[in-house]
Scaffold this motif. Structure first.
Motif, PDB file in Angstrom:
ATOM      1  N   GLU A  17       0.978  -1.184  -0.051  1.00 57.72           N
ATOM      2  CA  GLU A  17      -0.046   0.058  -0.150  1.00 57.72           C
ATOM      3  C   GLU A  17       1.037   1.440   0.005  1.00 57.72           C
ATOM      4  OE1 GLU A  17      -2.612  -0.438   3.445  1.00 57.72           O
ATOM      5  OE2 GLU A  17      -4.028  -1.864   2.225  1.00 57.72           O
ATOM      6  N   LYS A  55       1.226  -4.020 -10.250  1.00 57.64           N
ATOM      7  CA  LYS A  55       1.596  -2.598  -9.543  1.00 57.64           C
ATOM      8  C   LYS A  55       3.096  -2.478 -10.444  1.00 57.64           C
ATOM      9  CE  LYS A  55      -1.358  -1.231  -7.309  1.00 57.64           C
ATOM     10  NZ  LYS A  55      -2.569  -0.039  -7.889  1.00 57.64           N
ATOM     11  N   GLU A 201      -2.780   4.769  -3.444  1.00 58.14           N
ATOM     12  CA  GLU A 201      -1.761   3.985  -4.170  1.00 58.14           C
ATOM     13  C   GLU A 201      -1.010   4.997  -5.254  1.00 58.14           C
ATOM     14  OE1 GLU A 201      -4.504  -0.008  -5.410  1.00 58.14           O
ATOM     15  OE2 GLU A 201      -4.737   1.924  -6.542  1.00 58.14           O
TER      16      GLU A 201
END
Length: 226
Positions: A17, A55, A201
């Motif tokens: 996170e 990600k 994010e």
């Protein structure tokens, strides 16, 4: 996000996170080598691994792993992990651009998966409102992308829709400017991925604070809705 309780998994989730993807992966690797995980913890670790891959832009591997995780979640009696597996699987599909290329039949199945997760979420009573809201919003964002790309008329129009989507790289989102390089490094390559993001994010990315993160997400949504 994944409702896990093992300290090592929680630490890896916190690192994810915060945008510290390398450390999050290291934490997972250390955990898997040093601790005997039960089936639920193994699945949670798999989902965290998938999210790290997403990600960092490793969409192909994340898709294959997310597909396996989704199948496993259906065999494990844990409603929360079914929801999180659905979210992760659809995030991986979106990363590959497969939401755009999917047939009407597949898009309907994706929406059914989301609806099922939303229904399951309503039955979970031991989850905080904040964590419920996070999942509800994420599912809603994915559904919004699907609804935008869904072909509701004759199939011949599909190429036009795909062409329009392809014309929305991250650089076309209002306010991105020089942040595009850092956003791409973090795995955000087009407007749809940015529209699906949460503000937290984006804030670990250089040059993006809480306020600008929210503005970028809203700008991406506005661009997709034109």
């Amino acid at each position: 996000m994944f409702g896990v309780y093992l300290d090592g998994l929680r630490q890896a989730e916190d690192l994810l996170e915060k945008g510290d993807y390398d450390e999050a992966m290291n934490q997972l690797n250390l955990l898997e080598k040093g601790v005997e995980l039960n089936d639920i913890e193994k699945l949670a670790a798999m989902l965290l691994n998938c999210q790290i891959m997403i990600k960092t832009g490793d969409y192909e591997k994340s898709f294959l792993l997310a597909k396996t995780a989704f199948r496993k979640s259906m065999a494990i009696s844990n409603p929360l992990l079914v929801i999180d597996s659905t979210i992760t699987f659809l995030d991986a599909i979106n990363g590959l651009g497969m939401l755009y290329d999917a047939s009407n039949k597949d898009q309907k199945e994706f929406v059914q998966m989301i609806n099922q997760s939303e229904d399951i979420l309503k039955t979970i009573t031991d989850l905080s409102k904040k964590n419920k809201d996070i999942r509800t919003e994420h599912l809603g964002r994915i559904k919004g992308i699907i609804e935008y790309t869904k072909i509701k008329t004759v199939p011949v129009k599909k190429d036009k829709v795909k062409a329009k989507i392809a014309s929305f790289p991250i650089e076309k989102v209002k306010g991105v400017g020089q942040k595009a390089v850092e956003l791409r490094k973090a795995g955000f390559k087009d407007a749809s991925q940015l529209a699906l993001a949460k503000a937290e994010e984006l804030t670990p990315i250089k040059g993006i604070g809480p306020a600008s993160a929210k503005k970028l997400i809203e700008s991406a949504k506005e661009l997709l809705n034109k």
